[in-house]
Every structure is written in C-alpha cells, then in structure tokens.
Design a protein around this motif. Sequence first.
Motif, PDB file in Angstrom:
ATOM      1  N   LEU B  43     -10.308  -4.578 -13.701  1.00  0.00           N
ATOM      2  CA  LEU B  43     -10.832  -4.038 -12.436  1.00  0.00           C
ATOM      3  C   LEU B  43     -10.009  -2.848 -11.997  1.00  0.00           C
ATOM      4  N   LYS B  44     -10.700  -1.755 -11.667  1.00  0.00           N
ATOM      5  CA  LYS B  44      -9.987  -0.569 -11.228  1.00  0.00           C
ATOM      6  C   LYS B  44     -10.711   0.032 -10.045  1.00  0.00           C
ATOM      7  N   ILE B  45      -9.925   0.448  -9.060  1.00  0.00           N
ATOM      8  CA  ILE B  45     -10.537   1.066  -7.898  1.00  0.00           C
ATOM      9  C   ILE B  45     -11.080   2.440  -8.265  1.00  0.00           C
ATOM     10  N   MET B  46     -12.223   2.775  -7.663  1.00  0.00           N
ATOM     11  CA  MET B  46     -12.807   4.099  -7.852  1.00  0.00           C
ATOM     12  C   MET B  46     -12.653   4.919  -6.571  1.00  0.00           C
ATOM     13  N   PHE B  47     -13.142   4.358  -5.471  1.00  0.00           N
ATOM     14  CA  PHE B  47     -13.155   5.082  -4.197  1.00  0.00           C
ATOM     15  C   PHE B  47     -12.842   4.132  -3.055  1.00  0.00           C
ATOM     16  N   SER B  48     -12.349   4.723  -1.956  1.00  0.00           N
ATOM     17  CA  SER B  48     -12.215   3.976  -0.720  1.00  0.00           C
ATOM     18  C   SER B  48     -12.556   4.891   0.451  1.00  0.00           C
ATOM     19  N   TYR B  49     -13.279   4.338   1.410  1.00  0.00           N
ATOM     20  CA  TYR B  49     -13.634   5.058   2.623  1.00  0.00           C
ATOM     21  C   TYR B  49     -13.102   4.288   3.821  1.00  0.00           C
ATOM     22  N   ASN B  50     -12.566   5.012   4.798  1.00  0.00           N
ATOM     23  CA  ASN B  50     -12.164   4.420   6.055  1.00  0.00           C
ATOM     24  C   ASN B  50     -12.925   5.123   7.177  1.00  0.00           C
TER      25      ASN B  50
END
Lengths: 115, 113
Positions: B43-50
């Motif tokens: 599992l790898k993060i691609m994007f994050s939005y806040n």
Amino acid sequence: AQSVTQLDSHVSVSEGTPVLLRCNYSSSYSPSLFWYVQHPNKGLQLLLKYTSAATLVKGINGFEAEFKKSETSFHLTKPSAHMSDAAEYFCVVTGSNTGFQKLVFGTGTRLLVSP
Amino acid sequence: DTAVSQTPKYLVTQMGNDKSIKCEQNLGHDTMYWYKQDSKKFLKIMFSYNNKELIINETVPNRFSPKSPDKAHLNLHINSLELGDSAVYFCASSFPTSYNEQFFGPGTRLTVL
C-alpha cells in the motif's frame, strides 16, 4: 523520513496458540504507530495505535502491541489465535513536522491459522 | 451507515481509456487520501487533500488527477489507462494530525486489459 520493516511475510499458527507479528520502524520525528488488518477482499481496519501515551497498547479482538523505543520495535501479539484472525496485517508509521499525516505502510504479514 | 464509500467496487476497462473513481465520507473529517495497493498487497499513498487543498502528492504520473469538490468527497480520474494501473485503490479519511486513525473505504479493484 519514516519506514517500516515487517520481518515476516507469512506467519502460520495453530488455533489457540500465541501470535507474534514483528515490526521495526524508523522515523525522523516522534512517531505514531498503527497496526491495521485486512481480511480477504476487504478494506483496512484499525487494530490499535500508539501515540506517545502508554507503551503497551491494547486493541480490538484481544490484540496488543508494545512500543519499545530502544529497539525501534512495535510487535503485535495475541495470546490465543482464532480462525477468524487469518488475514493480512500491516504495521504503519506516521509522523511529520507539517502537522499533516502521511502513513507509511510495511509490506504486510499474512497470518495463517490452522485448526 | 457507511463511513467511507467508494464507487465502483470493480472496474474493468481497456488500455487507453479514461475512468473515474468516486469517494465520499460522512465522518466529518477534514482530510482525505488515495492509496494504491499493488498485486503484492503493498500500500502506498498517492494523494492527500485537506479541506479541498492538495497537501500530499507522491510521485504519481500526471495521468492521475484527484479532485475534491468539497471536504466530504475526493474523486480520482485516470487518463490513458495502462496495464500497470491495475490495482486496488483505497480511499481513506481522517482528522489531519498524525495520531488520528484513518478510516478506509472498501476499495475499488481496477483491471486494465
């Protein structure tokens, strides 16, 4: 930077025997550490988390983990395995100086439980 | 009540097509994420939005474009799909600080033929 090493890709136990899933971490910041479980074809569920309070953390379904800073470890244990524990387990580290969370996952340990 | 939901659950498509995956959370969280799980379960993060703003953008091809119309939704659009895009994509949400649990959706299994 953070990283996680799960030392075993597969662990096989018999039902009723203890479970030990090993995890070592590396972090440039004060880490938060998590164990997530993924049952086949399902999403991820949090088992437990360490966030700089008590070093022995109790989670759901009888699992617990101990944070050992000197050994940079966060091993997951359970006294007695149940068939329903068979799943993929992920050790996860997070921590940053930005205030925003970025989870870094280990490669996972598949727990096999035999009758 | 579903906390983090994704649609569709399965997506089978041909190389070169464009597709979207939608994610919604009803937990009142400020932050949402997209992860990719490959065939080896990594599992790898691609994007994050806040709060609708991009805060994490890992090394992901430009063909992937996230969009957050409001803080309860984070969609993923993929252009010109390639065989290597086949994976399970998970959406997650949380409050932003590092010690908060992330809640994961059920995943979208994308198969590119």
